[in-house]
Enzyme design. Structure first.
Site, PDB file in Angstrom:
ATOM      1  N   SER A  53       0.796  -1.230   0.000  1.00 53.55           N
ATOM      2  CA  SER A  53       0.000   0.000   0.000  1.00 53.55           C
ATOM      3  C   SER A  53       0.828   1.279   0.000  1.00 53.55           C
ATOM      4  CB  SER A  53      -0.947   0.016   1.211  1.00 53.55           C
ATOM      5  OG  SER A  53      -0.216   0.150   2.416  1.00 53.55           O
ATOM      6  N   LYS A 101       0.568   4.678   6.767  1.00 56.52           N
ATOM      7  CA  LYS A 101       0.047   5.496   5.666  1.00 56.52           C
ATOM      8  C   LYS A 101       0.685   6.882   5.749  1.00 56.52           C
ATOM      9  CE  LYS A 101      -3.060   2.246   4.724  1.00 56.52           C
ATOM     10  NZ  LYS A 101      -2.912   1.338   3.558  1.00 56.52           N
TER      11      LYS A 101
END
Length: 210
Positions: A53, A101
């Site tokens: 990701s 993230k």
């Protein structure tokens, strides 16, 4: 008598000095070990990257060091790569408890997607994220349009690999209190050793929310 007794008088002094030196060495070693333990336990932790990701910033199998002074003593900033605990529903059973993230929106920010060039806008300011993975054969990011104002005490986070990241677009905002720390260094494998940038050239021009 004095020629015989003087060396005897000096011997205990030498012994005492030697003992003091050894004591100092032991204290230094113990202090160093304790400091190292405290740093590892409370200031810096290592995390393993299990997913794609955050490609190409972070690859599967990378290990990163995380500064746990963020956000307690050091504030979170736009562009920071942060590790945070699952607020609930982000991960399935067996996937662990933490995610990583990039911070896109701070409390009060309005994050919008996307302009004609595929760029996000934060508080009306388009951001050129050169680190974002583009799909093969394209020169822009294509995402579903959205516009969200980040609530107080929360963050909007997204993966750099926008096509393979279940992030705030899918799960919503993240409480600042769930942030474990800011990732600042890729340490493994050795060929990937690098300082992780928040890309201040991209984010420092974003205005505060009005």
């Amino acid at each position: 008598m004095s020629d015989v007794e003087q060396p005897r008088a000096g011997a205990p002094r030498a012994g005492r000095q030697g003992g003091k030196f050894l004591r100092d060495v032991v204290i230094i070693v113990v202090a160093a070990v304790l400091a190292s333990f405290l740093v590892k336990a409370y200031l810096v932790r290592s995390f393993y990257i299990p997913s794609a990701s955050m490609e190409n910033t972070l690859l599967i199998g990378d290990r990163v060091l995380v500064n746990e002074l963020v956000p307690g003593a050091v504030p979170v900033q736009r562009g920071d790569v942060v590790v945070f605990q699952d607020p609930g529903g982000w991960l399935t059973a067996g996937q662990g408890d933490d995610l990583i993230k990039r911070v896109i929106g701070m409390p009060g920010d309005t994050v919008s997607c996307c302009d004609a060039q595929g760029r996000l806008s934060v508080n009306g300011h388009p951001v050129d994220e050169s680190y974002v993975v583009l799909p093969p054969g394209t020169d822009r990011v294509a995402m579903d349009d959205f516009s969200v104002t980040v609530p107080k005490g929360r963050l909007w986070v997204m993966g750099d690999n926008r096509y393979d990241s279940a992030d705030s677009r899918a799960h919503g905002t993240v409480p600042v209190s769930d942030v474990v720390g800011r990732a600042f260094l890729t340490t493994w494998p050795a060929s990937r050793w690098t300082v992780l940038s928040r890309h201040g050239d991209v984010w420092d021009g974003v205005p505060d929310p009005s």
